[in-house]
Write an enzyme that holds these catalytic residues in place. Structure first.
Site, PDB file in Angstrom:
ATOM      1  N   ASP A 124      33.100  36.414  41.565  1.00 11.49           N
ATOM      2  CA  ASP A 124      33.067  37.238  42.784  1.00 11.49           C
ATOM      3  C   ASP A 124      34.433  37.872  43.056  1.00 11.49           C
ATOM      4  O   ASP A 124      35.472  37.283  42.740  1.00 11.49           O
ATOM      5  CB  ASP A 124      32.642  36.349  43.963  1.00 11.49           C
ATOM      6  CG  ASP A 124      32.191  37.168  45.153  1.00 11.49           C
ATOM      7  OD1 ASP A 124      31.969  38.391  45.012  1.00 11.49           O
ATOM      8  OD2 ASP A 124      32.054  36.583  46.242  1.00 11.49           O
ATOM      9  N   ASN A 139      21.285  41.790  43.691  1.00 18.02           N
ATOM     10  CA  ASN A 139      22.255  42.871  43.456  1.00 18.02           C
ATOM     11  C   ASN A 139      21.617  44.262  43.342  1.00 18.02           C
ATOM     12  O   ASN A 139      22.313  45.272  43.409  1.00 18.02           O
ATOM     13  CB  ASN A 139      23.108  42.590  42.209  1.00 18.02           C
ATOM     14  CG  ASN A 139      24.165  41.532  42.424  1.00 18.02           C
ATOM     15  OD1 ASN A 139      24.577  40.855  41.492  1.00 18.02           O
ATOM     16  ND2 ASN A 139      24.643  41.367  43.646  1.00 18.02           N
TER      17      ASN A 139
HETATM   18  C1  FPP Z   1      30.624  40.185  42.150  1.00 11.16           C
HETATM   19  O1  FPP Z   1      31.736  40.846  42.709  1.00 11.16           O
HETATM   20  C2  FPP Z   1      30.454  40.595  40.768  1.00 11.16           C
HETATM   21  C3  FPP Z   1      29.319  41.131  40.241  1.00 11.16           C
HETATM   22  C4  FPP Z   1      28.086  41.359  41.017  1.00 11.16           C
HETATM   23  C5  FPP Z   1      29.252  41.556  38.835  1.00 11.16           C
HETATM   24  C6  FPP Z   1      29.894  40.621  37.853  1.00 11.16           C
HETATM   25  C7  FPP Z   1      30.092  41.373  36.628  1.00 11.16           C
HETATM   26  C8  FPP Z   1      31.178  41.344  35.865  1.00 11.16           C
HETATM   27  C9  FPP Z   1      32.334  40.441  36.027  1.00 11.16           C
HETATM   28  C10 FPP Z   1      31.189  42.318  34.767  1.00 11.16           C
HETATM   29  C11 FPP Z   1      31.187  41.780  33.419  1.00 11.16           C
HETATM   30  C12 FPP Z   1      30.148  40.840  33.032  1.00 11.16           C
HETATM   31  C13 FPP Z   1      29.777  40.677  31.758  1.00 11.16           C
HETATM   32  C14 FPP Z   1      28.812  39.638  31.399  1.00 11.16           C
HETATM   33  C15 FPP Z   1      30.324  41.502  30.688  1.00 11.16           C
HETATM   34  P1  FPP Z   1      31.495  41.798  43.923  1.00 11.16           P
HETATM   35  O2  FPP Z   1      31.195  43.162  43.421  1.00 11.16           O
HETATM   36  O3  FPP Z   1      30.445  41.228  44.811  1.00 11.16           O
HETATM   37  O4  FPP Z   1      32.874  41.783  44.643  1.00 11.16           O
HETATM   38  P2  FPP Z   1      33.152  41.891  46.217  1.00 11.16           P
HETATM   39  O5  FPP Z   1      32.586  40.642  46.832  1.00 11.16           O
HETATM   40  O6  FPP Z   1      34.627  41.960  46.300  1.00 11.16           O
HETATM   41  O7  FPP Z   1      32.473  43.136  46.695  1.00 11.16           O
END
Ligand code: FPP
Length: 241
Positions: free
Chosen positions: A19, A67
């Site tokens: 996250d 998501n």
């Molecule tokens: C949450 O951060 C993250 C995600 C929903 C996506 C996770 C994906 C990756 C790390 C990309 C790579 C993965 C692979 C398997 C290659 P957020 O967007 O919710 O962050 P925030 O809470 O700051 O908005």
């Protein structure tokens, strides 16, 4: 099944809720996808750190069933990132002894992405050095719902007796049926929530909620969390010896 009352070694299976990508990007005046790309680079680093820490299984939460509520641009960008990542990393993953699996519901995913996922699973199925499971369109409740439906179909087809159904039976129908339960679940970015991740499997997991945003979470942060785990006493409901 009787679980050991105490484990003094490190975790065999670590699961990560990655996250903070969006906030990391926004803090730099960049679009959220910039953060996801930076986060993807950290995945490699964490995978590479696993063998020397004794971590045999790593499960990462890449995209949840919730998501899809994000903007169309962010969802499309993430899907493209997953496709590109698989294409770019397949050879290296194979060479480094990584066995990749995907959990989650594939039905809603783009068939082109599903084909790449299937091919990567097959390609790396010869490996056993480290088992990386990517949760993609995954939700714990959704997984339990799908497992229950398959179990009910077995009962109605007469292949399974309802009287024999217990927690071990249900676990056999989960996406994770070939994996051990996670010992340690790490969530980055300071949020103390589990967000529908591995609900069934994490019943006895230890949790680490870490303030660092995922794109800043490097191999050293991962190693620290693994070492802190080794200092914890796990009781699995038993009284300390
Ligand atoms: C949450 O951060 C993250 C995600 C929903 C996506 C996770 C994906 C990756 C790390 C990309 C790579 C993965 C692979 C398997 C290659 P957020 O967007 O919710 O962050 P925030 O809470 O700051 O908005």
């Amino acid at each position: 099944m009787t679980a050991p009352a105490k484990i003094t070694s490190g975790p065999r299976h670590v699961a990560c809720i990655m996250d903070g990508n969006g906030r990391w990007a926004q803090a730099r005046g960049k679009p959220r996808l910039f953060g996801h790309h930076a986060g993807a680079q950290r995945v490699k680093e964490v995978v590479r750190a696993c063998p020397s820490l004794g971590v045999k299984y790593l499960t990462i939460f890449a995209f949840s069933t919730e998501n899809w509520k994000r903007t169309q641009a962010e969802v499309a960008g993430l899907m493209k990132l997953f496709r590109r990542y698989i294409q770019a990393e397949a050879r290296e993953l194979l060479a480094e002894g990584v066995r990749v699996r995907f959990i989650g519901d594939r039905v809603q995913l783009d068939p082109k992405l599903v084909k790449l996922m299937d091919e990567l699973e097959l390609l790396t199925s010869v490996n056993d050095r480290i088992h990386v499971t990517v949760a993609l369109n995954y939700g714990g409740r959704d997984e339990i719902g799908r497992a229950t439906k398959r179990l009910a179909l077995e009962v109605s087809a007469g292949r399974l007796d309802a009287a024999d159904v217990d927690e071990t039976t249900l676990a056999r129908f989960l996406d994770t049926h070939v994996l051990p339960d996670p010992d340690l679940v790490i969530r980055t970015s300071g949020e103390a929530r589990i967000s529908n991740f591995l609900l069934w499997q994490s019943a006895y997991a230890e949790y680490e909620f870490i303030d660092t945003l995922w794109p800043d979470f490097n191999a050293a942060c991962f190693a620290d969390a693994v070492r802190r785990f080794a200092a914890r006493e796990r009781r699995f409901g038993a009284v300390p010896a």
